[in-house]
Scaffold this motif. Structure first.
Motif, PDB file in Angstrom:
ATOM      1  N   MET A  46      -0.303  -2.012   3.285  1.00 50.71           N
ATOM      2  CA  MET A  46       0.522  -2.581   2.205  1.00 50.71           C
ATOM      3  C   MET A  46      -0.318  -3.458   1.265  1.00 50.71           C
ATOM      4  O   MET A  46      -0.115  -3.440   0.051  1.00 50.71           O
ATOM      5  CB  MET A  46       1.694  -3.374   2.789  1.00 50.71           C
ATOM      6  CG  MET A  46       2.648  -2.533   3.627  1.00 50.71           C
ATOM      7  SD  MET A  46       3.227  -1.037   2.787  1.00 50.71           S
ATOM      8  CE  MET A  46       4.016  -1.732   1.361  1.00 50.71           C
ATOM      9  N   LYS A  47      -1.252  -4.207   1.823  1.00 52.09           N
ATOM     10  CA  LYS A  47      -2.119  -5.043   0.989  1.00 52.09           C
ATOM     11  C   LYS A  47      -2.995  -4.163   0.096  1.00 52.09           C
ATOM     12  O   LYS A  47      -3.165  -4.443  -1.091  1.00 52.09           O
ATOM     13  CB  LYS A  47      -2.990  -5.943   1.867  1.00 52.09           C
ATOM     14  CG  LYS A  47      -3.872  -6.875   1.088  1.00 52.09           C
ATOM     15  CD  LYS A  47      -4.705  -7.765   1.983  1.00 52.09           C
ATOM     16  CE  LYS A  47      -5.604  -8.633   1.119  1.00 52.09           C
ATOM     17  NZ  LYS A  47      -6.691  -9.220   1.847  1.00 52.09           N
ATOM     18  N   LEU A  48      -3.528  -3.095   0.661  1.00 53.30           N
ATOM     19  CA  LEU A  48      -4.341  -2.170  -0.127  1.00 53.30           C
ATOM     20  C   LEU A  48      -3.516  -1.487  -1.212  1.00 53.30           C
ATOM     21  O   LEU A  48      -3.990  -1.295  -2.339  1.00 53.30           O
ATOM     22  CB  LEU A  48      -4.976  -1.126   0.789  1.00 53.30           C
ATOM     23  CG  LEU A  48      -6.069  -1.638   1.723  1.00 53.30           C
ATOM     24  CD1 LEU A  48      -6.393  -0.599   2.783  1.00 53.30           C
ATOM     25  CD2 LEU A  48      -7.315  -2.007   0.919  1.00 53.30           C
ATOM     26  N   ALA A  49      -2.275  -1.137  -0.890  1.00 57.99           N
ATOM     27  CA  ALA A  49      -1.392  -0.519  -1.884  1.00 57.99           C
ATOM     28  C   ALA A  49      -1.177  -1.480  -3.051  1.00 57.99           C
ATOM     29  O   ALA A  49      -1.247  -1.078  -4.223  1.00 57.99           O
ATOM     30  CB  ALA A  49      -0.062  -0.125  -1.250  1.00 57.99           C
ATOM     31  N   ALA A  50      -0.948  -2.753  -2.744  1.00 58.53           N
ATOM     32  CA  ALA A  50      -0.737  -3.757  -3.789  1.00 58.53           C
ATOM     33  C   ALA A  50      -1.966  -3.887  -4.685  1.00 58.53           C
ATOM     34  O   ALA A  50      -1.842  -4.090  -5.897  1.00 58.53           O
ATOM     35  CB  ALA A  50      -0.374  -5.095  -3.164  1.00 58.53           C
ATOM     36  N   GLU A  51      -3.148  -3.739  -4.103  1.00 61.50           N
ATOM     37  CA  GLU A  51      -4.380  -3.814  -4.894  1.00 61.50           C
ATOM     38  C   GLU A  51      -4.483  -2.649  -5.883  1.00 61.50           C
ATOM     39  O   GLU A  51      -5.237  -2.723  -6.855  1.00 61.50           O
ATOM     40  CB  GLU A  51      -5.599  -3.816  -3.971  1.00 61.50           C
ATOM     41  CG  GLU A  51      -5.740  -5.110  -3.179  1.00 61.50           C
ATOM     42  CD  GLU A  51      -6.842  -5.049  -2.129  1.00 61.50           C
ATOM     43  OE1 GLU A  51      -7.612  -4.052  -2.093  1.00 61.50           O
ATOM     44  OE2 GLU A  51      -6.936  -6.000  -1.334  1.00 61.50           O
ATOM     45  N   HIS A  52      -3.714  -1.593  -5.657  1.00 62.37           N
ATOM     46  CA  HIS A  52      -3.685  -0.442  -6.561  1.00 62.37           C
ATOM     47  C   HIS A  52      -2.445  -0.470  -7.471  1.00 62.37           C
ATOM     48  O   HIS A  52      -2.101   0.537  -8.083  1.00 62.37           O
ATOM     49  CB  HIS A  52      -3.721   0.857  -5.758  1.00 62.37           C
ATOM     50  CG  HIS A  52      -5.067   1.146  -5.190  1.00 62.37           C
ATOM     51  ND1 HIS A  52      -5.519   0.581  -4.031  1.00 62.37           N
ATOM     52  CD2 HIS A  52      -6.071   1.926  -5.659  1.00 62.37           C
ATOM     53  CE1 HIS A  52      -6.744   1.014  -3.785  1.00 62.37           C
ATOM     54  NE2 HIS A  52      -7.109   1.820  -4.757  1.00 62.37           N
ATOM     55  N   GLY A  53      -1.757  -1.611  -7.519  1.00 59.33           N
ATOM     56  CA  GLY A  53      -0.603  -1.757  -8.409  1.00 59.33           C
ATOM     57  C   GLY A  53       0.732  -1.418  -7.779  1.00 59.33           C
ATOM     58  O   GLY A  53       1.759  -1.509  -8.428  1.00 59.33           O
ATOM     59  N   LEU A  54       0.731  -1.025  -6.521  1.00 59.46           N
ATOM     60  CA  LEU A  54       1.968  -0.698  -5.823  1.00 59.46           C
ATOM     61  C   LEU A  54       2.443  -1.960  -5.096  1.00 59.46           C
ATOM     62  O   LEU A  54       2.322  -2.091  -3.885  1.00 59.46           O
ATOM     63  CB  LEU A  54       1.745   0.469  -4.851  1.00 59.46           C
ATOM     64  CG  LEU A  54       1.479   1.807  -5.522  1.00 59.46           C
ATOM     65  CD1 LEU A  54       0.010   1.968  -5.875  1.00 59.46           C
ATOM     66  CD2 LEU A  54       1.884   2.938  -4.627  1.00 59.46           C
ATOM     67  N   THR A  55       2.968  -2.889  -5.879  1.00 57.99           N
ATOM     68  CA  THR A  55       3.317  -4.213  -5.376  1.00 57.99           C
ATOM     69  C   THR A  55       4.719  -4.264  -4.802  1.00 57.99           C
ATOM     70  O   THR A  55       4.952  -4.876  -3.767  1.00 57.99           O
ATOM     71  CB  THR A  55       3.188  -5.247  -6.518  1.00 57.99           C
ATOM     72  OG1 THR A  55       1.941  -5.028  -7.181  1.00 57.99           O
ATOM     73  CG2 THR A  55       3.252  -6.652  -5.989  1.00 57.99           C
ATOM     74  N   PHE A  56       5.655  -3.655  -5.499  1.00 60.26           N
ATOM     75  CA  PHE A  56       7.050  -3.647  -5.074  1.00 60.26           C
ATOM     76  C   PHE A  56       7.483  -2.204  -4.841  1.00 60.26           C
ATOM     77  O   PHE A  56       7.046  -1.303  -5.548  1.00 60.26           O
ATOM     78  CB  PHE A  56       7.951  -4.277  -6.142  1.00 60.26           C
ATOM     79  CG  PHE A  56       7.554  -5.678  -6.512  1.00 60.26           C
ATOM     80  CD1 PHE A  56       7.931  -6.756  -5.711  1.00 60.26           C
ATOM     81  CD2 PHE A  56       6.802  -5.920  -7.648  1.00 60.26           C
ATOM     82  CE1 PHE A  56       7.557  -8.055  -6.049  1.00 60.26           C
ATOM     83  CE2 PHE A  56       6.430  -7.216  -7.992  1.00 60.26           C
ATOM     84  CZ  PHE A  56       6.799  -8.285  -7.189  1.00 60.26           C
ATOM     85  N   GLY A  57       8.348  -2.005  -3.872  1.00 57.13           N
ATOM     86  CA  GLY A  57       8.777  -0.643  -3.634  1.00 57.13           C
ATOM     87  C   GLY A  57       9.981  -0.548  -2.732  1.00 57.13           C
ATOM     88  O   GLY A  57      10.517  -1.555  -2.256  1.00 57.13           O
ATOM     89  N   ALA A  58      10.385   0.677  -2.503  1.00 57.41           N
ATOM     90  CA  ALA A  58      11.512   0.962  -1.616  1.00 57.41           C
ATOM     91  C   ALA A  58      11.236   2.283  -0.915  1.00 57.41           C
ATOM     92  O   ALA A  58      10.474   3.115  -1.414  1.00 57.41           O
ATOM     93  CB  ALA A  58      12.815   1.041  -2.400  1.00 57.41           C
TER      94      ALA A  58
END
Length: 197
Positions: free
Chosen positions: A78-90
């Motif tokens: 999840m931290k790596l995803a946020a580093e790619h702009g995927l901060t919020f999701g469902a």
């Protein structure tokens, strides 16, 4: 199916992943529009086996914001995803455990609203429904599609099967009808997506 995927693109500015009819850890249909750098990193590290979002979707049916998932993330997916702009999701998950559909959506600016998540869950349900593989294609129809899909001419394919060319054409027509498409090219695409050929 196309209109549902187009709507997901509108709802998820940072992209989505739709794994439809996941059976034995492999989806019947998979589409992702997440940033390419994230997709490449995710695939290279086989994060699908370590992703808490996937674990949630496989183990539960329903919908949830990423921020509400309380599962271990020892690999920091999840931290790596946020580093790619995927901060919020469902994540929205539906279907039986033996044939699950999981749709994940992302944005970088804010949480998804309840109404948006409800719509995404409806899209996941619709994708699951419309992508149900046909069970009434006969082995003869599948063989006709396989040969034509391999580039074999109708005359040669008919001879290989031991039928007339008109019988081959009839089998292809029946396959198109069962798959709900108008052209053999569309039937071949769907048969490949359903892993029938």
């Amino acid at each position: 199916m196309v209109r549902y995927l187009q709507r997901l693109e509108q709802l998820a500015p940072m992209g989505y992943t739709a794994g439809i009819h996941i059976r034995f850890a492999s989806p019947l249909y998979l589409r992702s529009t997440y940033p390419k750098a994230w997709q490449d990193l995710y695939a290279a590290n086989n994060y699908s086996l370590r992703d808490p979002l996937v674990f949630w979707g496989v183990s539960k049916s329903g919908q949830i914001r990423w921020s509400e998932i309380n599962l271990p993330d020892p690999f920091g997916v999840m931290k790596l995803a946020a580093e790619h702009g995927l901060t919020f999701g469902a994540v929205c998950s539906c279907g039986k455990i033996t044939s699950r559909t999981i749709v994940g959506v992302a944005r970088s600016d804010r949480e998804f609203t309840d109404a948006e998540i409800t719509e995404i869950a409806s899209i996941a349900d619709a994708l699951h429904e419309v992508t149900e593989p046909p069970e009434d294609l006969t082995p003869a129809m599948i063989e006709a599609l396989r040969l034509v899909g391999a580039g074999v001419r109708h005359t040669t394919a008919a001879a290989e099967i031991g039928i007339s060319e008109s019988a081959l054409t009839a089998r292809l027509s029946s396959a198109r009808d069962k798959l709900g498409v108008k052209t053999t090219a569309e039937a071949l695409r769907m048969a490949r997506e359903f892993r029938l050929i």
